[in-house]
Design an enzyme around this catalytic site. Structure first.
Site, short mmCIF file in Angstrom:
data_model
loop_
_atom_site.label_atom_id
_atom_site.label_comp_id
_atom_site.label_asym_id
_atom_site.label_seq_id
_atom_site.Cartn_x
_atom_site.Cartn_y
_atom_site.Cartn_z
N ARG A 166 0.82 -1.21 0.00
CA ARG A 166 0.00 0.00 0.00
C ARG A 166 0.86 1.26 0.00
NH1 ARG A 166 -4.81 -2.09 4.16
NH2 ARG A 166 -5.99 -3.20 2.53
N TYR A 197 -6.54 -1.72 -6.55
CA TYR A 197 -5.86 -2.86 -5.92
C TYR A 197 -5.20 -2.50 -4.60
CZ TYR A 197 -1.64 -1.53 -8.71
OH TYR A 197 -0.58 -0.89 -9.28
N GLU A 198 -4.87 -3.57 -3.85
CA GLU A 198 -4.39 -3.45 -2.46
C GLU A 198 -5.43 -2.79 -1.56
OE1 GLU A 198 -1.99 -5.25 -2.01
OE2 GLU A 198 -1.27 -5.36 -4.06
N GLY A 199 -6.70 -2.93 -1.89
CA GLY A 199 -7.78 -2.33 -1.11
C GLY A 199 -8.25 -1.05 -1.75
#
Length: 596
Positions: free
Chosen positions: A297, A438-440
């Site tokens: 992140r 992506y990655e949340g």
């Protein structure tokens, strides 16, 4: 299509004046991280980014990665470029020296990550995922696993992946179904994962997958997830790649952008079970994987900055070259380059000022990560870590949202030509669009910020951050330079908006959690704009001092002007977002689903 030129002057300014590069060399383990070494690293990284990676960006986008009967083949030129990347030691720049890394500060690494992603985001995703896998294994793997896998991951001889998502689960990891059945000293894995970045390729001798799966007796939900190392090739006794493991890429996703980065559907166990090794403890996999996710992140936030910088460079050069229209104030009536038109200048300054704010925010956080790991004082380490934990979701979401917005503005600067693939502006918009997902997603980052970070300490870390921001605003307002003082006035107002929004959010969390979540993205974006404004305020102070001493006056006067523009035109968004936050769930929660 303009080439990429690393913005080294601003990088150096931020690293030395705002992030405290000179102070990091006094921390244990960073003694070699001198300003002279940093200068050499930046210069060499810029050469690789400009001369090797950037020329592959457009051809890689046009050709893409390909799935063959022998596996995934990278776009032409990528394997050779990756070999240069590894031979240059770039993969292990901030890696653990115990496993062959150079152990340099994350601050220095962050600057190289920006360069890799600006020059070629599709390429840069491969070492980005490897860094995350490396950190998760370093922190949670057994000594045997670390000894067998980390040296080659740190060096980049092998690459790593993160296998979380499944077709039925999406972001809901509680719904993960991949099975891991114990078998002697290992497990056999069965299942399918989707959206696996660089899940397979021909650039290295092995690909090391970190996979979330459930053991047969695991409890339901996220409490029953374990983490496993699953190599593409099983290792021989001497540690070299040997027999092919039962894990294969079965298809590649057809995506909006990052075409040269293979996004794989990975199948485990089609021919008897993929051999995997437990990382850490059974049923603790999600906590272990969060180590990797937080690493990713932070770097994805830098991706947003990087794509914005590349889009800005493209738009700036086009605006200087494209001759069209006349100025209303012109007496000659001659046509001019569009950079002379007021609205084009507005767009370019909006791009430039936010990019500089993003860079300062990202680099200062990287330095905080270094201090959280290396400061000899335990209290200071804890304080820095608390700030990093608080702001990681802000960095990831705010920078990636702005990355898309700035890339879109870059298309607008080009006018109709921006909508034509030939100019290259389209690719930056297409590539940047994945980063807020992506990655949340941004919503997930906002929920993490509000429901976990704020709630966990009742806003203590945010209160401390606000106090530091107020101190900077006060110092700015005391300046005899009216331009600097005006930045302080704007910062003070935006910090108050953040403080008020935090108080509202804490009350809502206790009384009406749905309202807090409904306003969480607005709160995160408000925090991002104010964090950026804080760093631009600090930059204005440093630039004012440098300008008064006649040090590189053109650069520092430009920095002051950019900080003033950010304060005048960007920071007012904080108060607008505060009003949106105070509306809570508003009518959105009462509208029947059928009416959507």
């Amino acid at each position: 299509m303009s080439t990429y030129i690393a913005p080294l002057r601003d990088m150096r300014f931020v690293m030395t004046e705002l992030a405290g590069l000179g102070e990091l060399s006094s921390l244990p383990g960073f003694e070699e991280a001198t300003p002279e070494l940093a200068e050499a690293v930046l210069d060499e990284a810029a050469k690789l980014a400009t001369e090797v990676l950037a020329p592959l960006n457009k051809p890689g986008d046009e050709q893409g990665a390909r799935l063959t009967k022998d596996g995934v083949v990278a776009a032409d030129g990528f394997a050779k470029a990756y070999r240069q990347f590894v031979e240059g030691g770039w993969s292990g720049l901030a890696g653990d020296p115990d496993f062959g890394g150079q152990g340099l500060p994350e601050l220095l690494n962050a600057a190289t990550v920006e360069m890799w992603n600006s020059s070629n985001m599709a390429f840069a995703l491969c070492p980005l995922l490897t860094a995350g896998a490396t950190e998760a294994l370093r922190q949670h793997g057994s000594e045997e696993l670390k000894g067998r896998y980390l040296p080659n991951l740190v060096s980049g001889e092998w690459t790593g992946t993160m296998n979380l998502t499944e077709p039925q689960a999406g972001s809901d990891l509680a719904a993960v179904r991949t099975k891991a059945v114990p078998e002697g000293d290992h497990y056999r894995l069965y299942g399918q994962k989707i959206f696996i970045t660089w899940g397979d390729h021909d650039m290295t001798g092995n690909v090391i997958h970190l996979v979330l799966a459930r053991t047969p007796d695991a409890p339901e939900g996220v409490r029953g997830i374990s983490l496993f190392v699953v190599p593409k090739f099983l290792l021989n006794a001497d540690g070299s790649p040997g027999q092919r493991n039962d894990v294969h890429c079965v298809s590649l996703e057809h995506k909006l952008g990052i075409h040269a980065s293979p996004t794989c559907v990975m199948s485990f166990g089609d021919q008897g079970g993929a051999v995997g090794y437990l990382v850490g403890q059974e049923n603790k996999g999600l906590a272990h994987m969060f180590t990797m996710m937080n690493e990713a992140r932070q770097k994805v936030g830098i991706q947003g900055l990087a794509m914005a910088e590349r889009a800005y460079q493209q738009a700036r050069e086009y605006a200087k070259e494209r001759v069209q229209g006349r100025l209303a104030t012109s007496r000659s009536g001659d046509t001019v380059a569009i950079i002379h038109h007021p609205d084009v200048r507005r767009m370019l300054l909006t791009m430039k000022s936010q990019i500089e704010a993003m860079r300062a925010f990202a680099y200062v956080m990287a330095a905080d990560m270094d201090r959280a790991h290396r400061d000899p004082d335990a209290g200071e380490r804890a304080r820095r870590q608390a700030r990093v934990d608080l702001l990681i979701p802000v960095l990831k979401a705010w920078c990636t949202e702005l990355g898309v917005e700035i890339a879109s503005m870059g298309v607008q600067v080009h006018g109709g030509m921006g909508y034509i693939e030939e100019t290259g502006a389209c690719q930056f918009l297409r590539d940047s669009r994945i980063a807020p997902i992506y990655e949340g997603t941004t919503g997930i980052q906002a929920a993490d910020l509000v429901s976990r970070k704020l709630a966990s300490d009742r806003g203590e870390a945010m209160t401390e951050l606000v106090a530091d921001m107020r101190q900077t605003a006060l110092e700015l307002k005391r300046s005899t330079d009216t331009q600097v003082a005006s930045v302080g006035t704007a910062l003070e107002a935006s910090v108050q908006a953040l403080d008020d929004a935090t108080a509202w959010m804490l009350h809502a969390l206790a009384t009406h959690p749905d309202a807090a979540l409904a306003s969480s993205v607005d709160y995160l974006m408000l925090a991002g704009y104010v964090c950026g404004g804080w760093q631009m305020g600090r930059a204005a102070l440093a630039a004012s001092r440098k300008s008064a001493a006649n040090e590189d006056p053109d650069f520092h006067r430009t920095k002051l002007a950019t900080a003033r523009f950010y304060a005048d035109k960007v920071l007012p968004k904080a108060n607008a977002l505060l009003e949106a936050i105070r509306s809570g769930a508003s009518s959105g929660s009462s509208l029947p689903i059928e009416q959507f």
